[in-house]
Design a protein around this motif. Structure first.
Motif, PDB file in Angstrom:
ATOM      1  N   LEU A  65     -10.705   8.907 -19.388  1.00 54.53           N
ATOM      2  CA  LEU A  65     -10.619   9.083 -17.932  1.00 54.53           C
ATOM      3  C   LEU A  65     -11.408   8.039 -17.143  1.00 54.53           C
ATOM      4  N   ASN A  66     -12.426   7.483 -17.760  1.00 49.18           N
ATOM      5  CA  ASN A  66     -13.279   6.525 -17.055  1.00 49.18           C
ATOM      6  C   ASN A  66     -12.494   5.412 -16.353  1.00 49.18           C
ATOM      7  N   PRO A  67     -11.577   4.749 -17.085  1.00 49.13           N
ATOM      8  CA  PRO A  67     -10.827   3.685 -16.406  1.00 49.13           C
ATOM      9  C   PRO A  67      -9.980   4.198 -15.252  1.00 49.13           C
ATOM     10  N   LEU A  68      -9.392   5.384 -15.455  1.00 45.45           N
ATOM     11  CA  LEU A  68      -8.545   5.933 -14.389  1.00 45.45           C
ATOM     12  C   LEU A  68      -9.382   6.252 -13.151  1.00 45.45           C
ATOM     13  N   ILE A  69     -10.559   6.844 -13.391  1.00 45.44           N
ATOM     14  CA  ILE A  69     -11.426   7.206 -12.257  1.00 45.44           C
ATOM     15  C   ILE A  69     -11.950   5.945 -11.574  1.00 45.44           C
ATOM     16  N   ASN A  70     -12.294   4.957 -12.393  1.00 43.83           N
ATOM     17  CA  ASN A  70     -12.713   3.668 -11.823  1.00 43.83           C
ATOM     18  C   ASN A  70     -11.622   3.112 -10.914  1.00 43.83           C
ATOM     19  N   PHE A  71     -10.412   3.345 -11.380  1.00 45.97           N
ATOM     20  CA  PHE A  71      -9.288   2.763 -10.673  1.00 45.97           C
ATOM     21  C   PHE A  71      -9.049   3.415  -9.316  1.00 45.97           C
ATOM     22  N   VAL A  72      -9.414   4.679  -9.231  1.00 48.86           N
ATOM     23  CA  VAL A  72      -9.197   5.405  -7.971  1.00 48.86           C
ATOM     24  C   VAL A  72      -9.931   4.705  -6.826  1.00 48.86           C
ATOM     25  N   TRP A  73     -11.182   4.319  -7.070  1.00 45.80           N
ATOM     26  CA  TRP A  73     -11.905   3.678  -5.962  1.00 45.80           C
ATOM     27  C   TRP A  73     -11.399   2.262  -5.706  1.00 45.80           C
ATOM     28  N   ILE A  74     -10.991   1.587  -6.769  1.00 45.97           N
ATOM     29  CA  ILE A  74     -10.495   0.209  -6.570  1.00 45.97           C
ATOM     30  C   ILE A  74      -9.261   0.220  -5.668  1.00 45.97           C
ATOM     31  N   VAL A  75      -8.318   1.114  -5.969  1.00 47.65           N
ATOM     32  CA  VAL A  75      -7.087   1.165  -5.165  1.00 47.65           C
ATOM     33  C   VAL A  75      -7.415   1.601  -3.736  1.00 47.65           C
ATOM     34  N   SER A  76      -8.307   2.598  -3.617  1.00 53.04           N
ATOM     35  CA  SER A  76      -8.677   3.079  -2.276  1.00 53.04           C
ATOM     36  C   SER A  76      -9.349   1.971  -1.479  1.00 53.04           C
ATOM     37  N   PHE A  77     -10.262   1.267  -2.114  1.00 55.06           N
ATOM     38  CA  PHE A  77     -10.980   0.208  -1.415  1.00 55.06           C
ATOM     39  C   PHE A  77     -10.022  -0.920  -1.015  1.00 55.06           C
ATOM     40  N   TRP A  78      -9.135  -1.220  -1.915  1.00 55.28           N
ATOM     41  CA  TRP A  78      -8.113  -2.248  -1.654  1.00 55.28           C
ATOM     42  C   TRP A  78      -7.266  -1.853  -0.431  1.00 55.28           C
ATOM     43  N   SER A  79      -6.855  -0.585  -0.406  1.00 49.62           N
ATOM     44  CA  SER A  79      -6.013  -0.097   0.699  1.00 49.62           C
ATOM     45  C   SER A  79      -6.762  -0.183   2.020  1.00 49.62           C
ATOM     46  N   VAL A  80      -8.051   0.218   1.993  1.00 45.42           N
ATOM     47  CA  VAL A  80      -8.856   0.172   3.223  1.00 45.42           C
ATOM     48  C   VAL A  80      -8.980  -1.282   3.701  1.00 45.42           C
ATOM     49  N   SER A  81      -9.236  -2.189   2.766  1.00 42.57           N
ATOM     50  CA  SER A  81      -9.390  -3.610   3.136  1.00 42.57           C
ATOM     51  C   SER A  81      -8.120  -4.137   3.794  1.00 42.57           C
ATOM     52  N   LEU A  82      -6.991  -3.814   3.180  1.00 40.55           N
ATOM     53  CA  LEU A  82      -5.711  -4.281   3.740  1.00 40.55           C
ATOM     54  C   LEU A  82      -5.491  -3.707   5.133  1.00 40.55           C
ATOM     55  N   SER A  83      -5.827  -2.429   5.240  1.00 41.15           N
ATOM     56  CA  SER A  83      -5.640  -1.746   6.512  1.00 41.15           C
ATOM     57  C   SER A  83      -6.510  -2.364   7.602  1.00 41.15           C
ATOM     58  N   VAL A  84      -7.769  -2.681   7.249  1.00 36.75           N
ATOM     59  CA  VAL A  84      -8.694  -3.298   8.221  1.00 36.75           C
ATOM     60  C   VAL A  84      -8.129  -4.644   8.676  1.00 36.75           C
ATOM     61  N   LEU A  85      -7.680  -5.436   7.708  1.00 38.18           N
ATOM     62  CA  LEU A  85      -7.144  -6.762   8.045  1.00 38.18           C
ATOM     63  C   LEU A  85      -5.890  -6.648   8.915  1.00 38.18           C
ATOM     64  N   ALA A  86      -5.007  -5.741   8.510  1.00 40.85           N
ATOM     65  CA  ALA A  86      -3.754  -5.587   9.262  1.00 40.85           C
ATOM     66  C   ALA A  86      -4.026  -5.081  10.672  1.00 40.85           C
ATOM     67  N   ASN A  87      -4.987  -4.159  10.781  1.00 43.24           N
ATOM     68  CA  ASN A  87      -5.319  -3.619  12.112  1.00 43.24           C
ATOM     69  C   ASN A  87      -5.893  -4.687  13.032  1.00 43.24           C
ATOM     70  N   SER A  88      -6.778  -5.518  12.468  1.00 40.28           N
ATOM     71  CA  SER A  88      -7.399  -6.548  13.315  1.00 40.28           C
ATOM     72  C   SER A  88      -6.341  -7.562  13.765  1.00 40.28           C
ATOM     73  N   GLU A  89      -5.380  -7.837  12.873  1.00 47.20           N
ATOM     74  CA  GLU A  89      -4.290  -8.743  13.251  1.00 47.20           C
ATOM     75  C   GLU A  89      -3.433  -8.141  14.348  1.00 47.20           C
ATOM     76  N   LYS A  90      -3.196  -6.834  14.223  1.00 45.08           N
ATOM     77  CA  LYS A  90      -2.357  -6.141  15.198  1.00 45.08           C
ATOM     78  C   LYS A  90      -3.041  -6.164  16.570  1.00 45.08           C
ATOM     79  N   ARG A  91      -4.352  -5.875  16.563  1.00 42.27           N
ATOM     80  CA  ARG A  91      -5.105  -5.867  17.832  1.00 42.27           C
ATOM     81  C   ARG A  91      -5.076  -7.257  18.465  1.00 42.27           C
ATOM     82  N   LYS A  92      -5.224  -8.266  17.576  1.00 40.33           N
ATOM     83  CA  LYS A  92      -5.242  -9.650  18.067  1.00 40.33           C
ATOM     84  C   LYS A  92      -3.898 -10.013  18.716  1.00 40.33           C
ATOM     85  N   SER A  93      -2.827  -9.629  18.033  1.00 42.45           N
ATOM     86  CA  SER A  93      -1.507  -9.990  18.586  1.00 42.45           C
ATOM     87  C   SER A  93      -1.194  -9.194  19.855  1.00 42.45           C
ATOM     88  N   GLU A  94      -1.726  -7.964  19.946  1.00 42.66           N
ATOM     89  CA  GLU A  94      -1.510  -7.168  21.159  1.00 42.66           C
ATOM     90  C   GLU A  94      -2.297  -7.734  22.339  1.00 42.66           C
TER      91      GLU A  94
END
Lengths: 133, 427
Positions: free
Chosen positions: A101-130
């Protein structure tokens, strides 16, 4: 377009440099396990090669990368401490469970962190273009 | 001896997973590079080619959605005198036939074929073949009844046929009822990874974009020379993809030719649909793998991609096998390399469930589409990933049983469409 591409290349090169230095520093630590080492390298490779070429400020991307690396470090240590304690109480059965389970649990935070990072970047781009007229 | 065997198996499985991971990574990088080089996905040239097209719409018990589809057909911007619409009412027991008749009465270019229960072939391919007999167009375009295409989709699809080497063209599928619930949202994310990255990358890299069951265009002469759709295969679209490529034709993907689908709304429907896809895909793997390897019409990179595509639905089965091997290896005393490999396996696990792309691929696809909030749901894709392990295993078992006992597995477990997508169109 050319200027934007040059900026992306610059961001990627800087990202690889920051990722390499950060990996080196963390891997020099005696507190990081084998599995965390691999996780860190995979995380940094995917993050730098796929997030750094996207639109967004270099500061945001670098901060995200460094935060990710700090999480790898603390997560690895806390989780292995927990695993040692649990193995002491529950024996080899937990050990087997942990190793699977260790790798799977490790993976949960990696995917979550990745998603948050993408979301932050996409949001800042959206605000900039608006904000642009 | 047994331990060495298990170690070797584990190594082989992990190597396979790494191959799939690298494939998806290359796809993602290719699309990112392509996008940033200023080549807007799917936009190539203005339509100058206007052949006669025949649109096939197979429909069985689709009264909730067929009206919406036909209304859309009347709104298409393609010249109506160069368009023939054939609806195949596949022995419907509801009002589908009546609704289509009503449209056919008011629009001369809409034709309806009613099939009686005796003719009903129980597979979509059978209905499509029935429609093909009446098609007169140079290009055949297929839509499912629950889909809702852009008004200018025909122009976007047929433009690619200017190149005589192009045999088939695939458009993009986007989920219409995405906000409905968590299942539709996750399906929408899978579609983003599958089309925005996977299909686009295959097109960009000159590989084999996959023809789907809808928003797909194909040359009629080619289709007739291939004897139409294969009715013995559940994934008739994947089968056609490989038959077209093996015949020496190219397939193109047009990202901006969008068609909206009503996605499955619950886990049960998801199970039925994916089980059908998995069985069909596995049938295609058995049918085409060797042909792809031996083909003189395919380049090496196309052969590699083709084989990976054909065998993708076997990988979830190999995932749980590798889990079992890892437990056995654990109790036999861990080899040194084991920890490191096991650590990396989840990333690989995410990388091989057909259209269900790995997290980074879905993420980049969503980013390129400008879908900021959809990114938050990416961690939940682990649910579909785990679910697909069970689905593919069940599909493989069914296939195996049918092979051993000679049972017929070709029963089309049809997805029921509730028409929930209508409310999103009204808005």
């Amino acid at each position: 377009m050319l200027r934007e591409n040059a900026l992306r290349v610059k961001h990627s090169i800087l990202g690889f440099s920051v990722g390499a230095i950060s990996s080196y520093l963390l891997l020099s630590s005696p507190y990081i396990s084998d599995e965390s080492t691999l996780m860190l390298l995979i995380f940094n490779l995917l993050f730098v090669s796929l997030i750094f070429p996207l639109n967004g400020t270099l500061t945001t991307k670098t901060c995200m990368l460094l935060v990710g690396n700090v999480i790898v470090f603390f997560w690895s240590n806390l989780f292995s401490l927990f695993a040692h304690a649990a193995t002491y109480y529950f024996g080899a059965i937990f050990s087997a469970l942990y190793i699977i389970l260790n790798p799977l649990i490790n993976f949960v935070w990696i995917v979550s962190f990745w998603s948050v990072s993408l979301s932050v970047l996409a949001n800042s781009e959206k605000r900039k273009s608006e904000a642009e007229p | 001896m047994i331990i060495e065997f298990l170690e070797a198996q584990f190594l082989i499985l992990t190597a396979l997973m790494i191959v799939y991971l690298v494939r998806h990574y290359v796809f993602t990088i290719a699309v990112l590079n392509n996008t940033y080089k200023g080549k807007k996905a799917g936009v190539r040239r203005k339509a100058t080619y206007e052949p006669i097209v025949s649109i096939l719409i197979p429909a069985r018990n689709e009264e909730q959605v067929i009206g919406r589809m036909l209304q859309r057909m009347t709104e298409l911007t393609y010249s109506k005198n160069k368009m023939q619409i054939i609806v195949i009412d596949d022995a419907s027991m509801d009002n589908t036939g009546k609704i289509v008749e009503e449209y056919a009465k008011n629009h001369g270019y809409i034709k309806v074929i009613h099939r009686v229960p005796k003719e009903w072939g129980k597979v979509k391919a059978s209905a499509l073949n029935a429609g093909l007999k009446y098609a007169k167009g140079d290009i055949i375009i297929c839509f499912d009844a629950d889909y809702y295409p852009q008004v200018d989709i025909i122009e976007k699809l047929v433009t690619e046929f200017v190149d005589p080497k192009v045999g088939g063209v695939q458009g993009r599928v986007t989920v219409l009822n995405e906000p409905q619930n968590i299942v539709t949202r996750l399906v929408a994310l899978e579609r983003v990874g599958g089309y925005r990255i996977d299909q686009q990358a295959r097109d960009t890299l000159g590989l084999i974009p996959q023809l789907g069951g809808t928003a797909v265009a194909i040359r009629r002469k080619l289709l007739e020379s291939l004897d139409g759709w294969d009715e013995s295969i559940l994934a008739e679209d994947t089968d056609l993809t490989f038959r077209v490529c093996l015949a020496g034709y190219k397939i193109r993907y047009v990202n901006d030719a969008e068609c909206y689908e009503e996605a499955v709304e619950n886990w049960r429907a998801y199970w039925k649909q994916r089980c059908r896809w998995a069985k069909g895909h596995m049938q295609c793997a058995f049918k085409h793998s060797l042909k792809v390897l031996n083909s003189n019409n395919l380049l090496l990179k196309e052969k590699i991609d083709g084989l990976l595509l054909l065998n993708v639905y076997f990988m979830p089965i190999l995932v749980w096998i590798s889990w079992i091997i890892s437990v056995l290896l654990f109790f036999s005393g861990l080899p040194q390399w084991f920890n490191a490999l096991l650590t990396s396996t989840p990333i690989f696990f995410y990388s091989f469930v057909g259209n269900f792309a790995p997290f980074f691929e879905v993420g980049i696809g969503a980013y390129l589409d400008g879908r900021t909030r959809a990114c938050w749901l990416i961690p939940l894709l682990i649910l579909t990933f785990l679910y697909n392990i069970v689905i593919c295993t069940k599909a493989f078992t069914d296939l195996l049983i049918s092979k051993i006992f000679g049972k017929r597995i070709i029963t089309w477990d049809k997805t029921i469409h509730s028409g929930s997508g209508n409310s999103y169109i009204m808005k």
